[in-house]
Design a protein around this motif. Structure first.
Motif, PDB file in Angstrom:
ATOM      1  N   ALA A  15       1.022  -3.495   0.189  1.00 43.50           N
ATOM      2  CA  ALA A  15       0.796  -3.904  -1.324  1.00 43.50           C
ATOM      3  C   ALA A  15       0.278  -2.661  -2.212  1.00 43.50           C
ATOM      4  O   ALA A  15       0.675  -2.345  -3.226  1.00 43.50           O
ATOM      5  CB  ALA A  15       0.005  -5.347  -1.360  1.00 43.50           C
ATOM      6  N   ALA A  19       5.081  -5.428  -6.184  1.00 47.27           N
ATOM      7  CA  ALA A  19       3.829  -5.435  -5.942  1.00 47.27           C
ATOM      8  C   ALA A  19       3.037  -6.891  -6.022  1.00 47.27           C
ATOM      9  O   ALA A  19       2.148  -7.171  -5.477  1.00 47.27           O
ATOM     10  CB  ALA A  19       3.144  -4.159  -6.535  1.00 47.27           C
ATOM     11  N   LEU A  76       3.741  -9.301  -3.656  1.00 45.05           N
ATOM     12  CA  LEU A  76       3.085  -8.838  -2.321  1.00 45.05           C
ATOM     13  C   LEU A  76       1.452  -9.353  -2.495  1.00 45.05           C
ATOM     14  O   LEU A  76       0.956  -9.977  -1.374  1.00 45.05           O
ATOM     15  CB  LEU A  76       3.247  -7.477  -2.094  1.00 45.05           C
ATOM     16  N   TRP A  77       1.098  -9.121  -3.938  1.00 45.86           N
ATOM     17  CA  TRP A  77      -0.301  -9.605  -3.790  1.00 45.86           C
ATOM     18  C   TRP A  77      -0.633 -10.981  -3.958  1.00 45.86           C
ATOM     19  O   TRP A  77      -1.666 -11.655  -3.490  1.00 45.86           O
ATOM     20  CB  TRP A  77      -1.034  -8.773  -5.023  1.00 45.86           C
TER      21      TRP A  77
END
Length: 189
Positions: A30, A82, A85-86
């Motif tokens: 990430a 991203a 993913l976070w």
């Protein structure tokens, strides 16, 4: 180790914590995707505005169409990845626990899922319905090492996390410990 096992002092309750998406490799990827995507996006913005927004290079010399535009596309796509993913890390998707209680004769499998109707995934079982503990060990290009519960009238229920396979020694110890605790046979060895 992917799961941590705790047996209460009276040794009648077995609690196994299952690691979800909050593992070091997910934090690493990430972070890498966030940094790379931010660089691409700032390079595209620098190309468009003719103002250097990056420290390491000067992308103002790029022609916005097509280089800056393509870099902007990659930057936005990377930032969306991203963000996903976070979000998965923040929500701890796949994390939870397995709890087996000999006093009440109940077993509970709990996992966190994605937001929505199935955010909380809970399976409640009677321990007398558990037929066996099954180990599935598949080696090769895509190795799989999983512990399953065989339950009467249900599909096999996976107990270990998805992702990087556990070491063979750990999965054998956990499977044997669980089978001994429940008083059922261990399959798959």
């Amino acid at each position: 180790m992917t799961t941590s096992t705790t047996i209460n002092k009276d040794e009648r309750v077995l609690h196994q914590k299952v690691l979800g998406s909050r593992r070091l490799s997910n934090y690493w990827w990430a972070s890498v995707v966030t940094l790379g995507a931010t660089g691409f996006f700032l390079a595209a913005l620098s190309s468009y505005l003719h103002v250097n927004l990056l420290i390491v290079t000067d992308p103002t010399q790029l022609i916005f169409v097509p280089q800056g535009l393509v870099m902007g596309f990659y930057g936005v796509a990377g930032l969306l990845l991203a963000l996903y993913l976070w979000s998965v890390i923040l929500l701890d998707v796949g994390g939870g626990y397995n709890e087996f209680n000999q006093e009440t004769g109940k077993a509970k499998i709990f996992r966190w899922g994605f937001p929505g109707k199935n955010r909380r995934i809970e399976i409640d079982l009677n321990t007398q319905d558990i037929q066996s503990v099954k180990l599935q060990i598949k080696e090769g290009l895509n190795p799989r090492r999983t512990i399953y519960l065989r339950v009467k009238g249900r599909r096999d229920i996976p107990l270990t996390r998805v992702g990087q396979p556990m070491p063979l020694k750990d999965i054998e110890i956990q499977g044997a410990e669980l089978a001994k605790f429940l008083g059922v046979p261990l399959e798959g060895l």
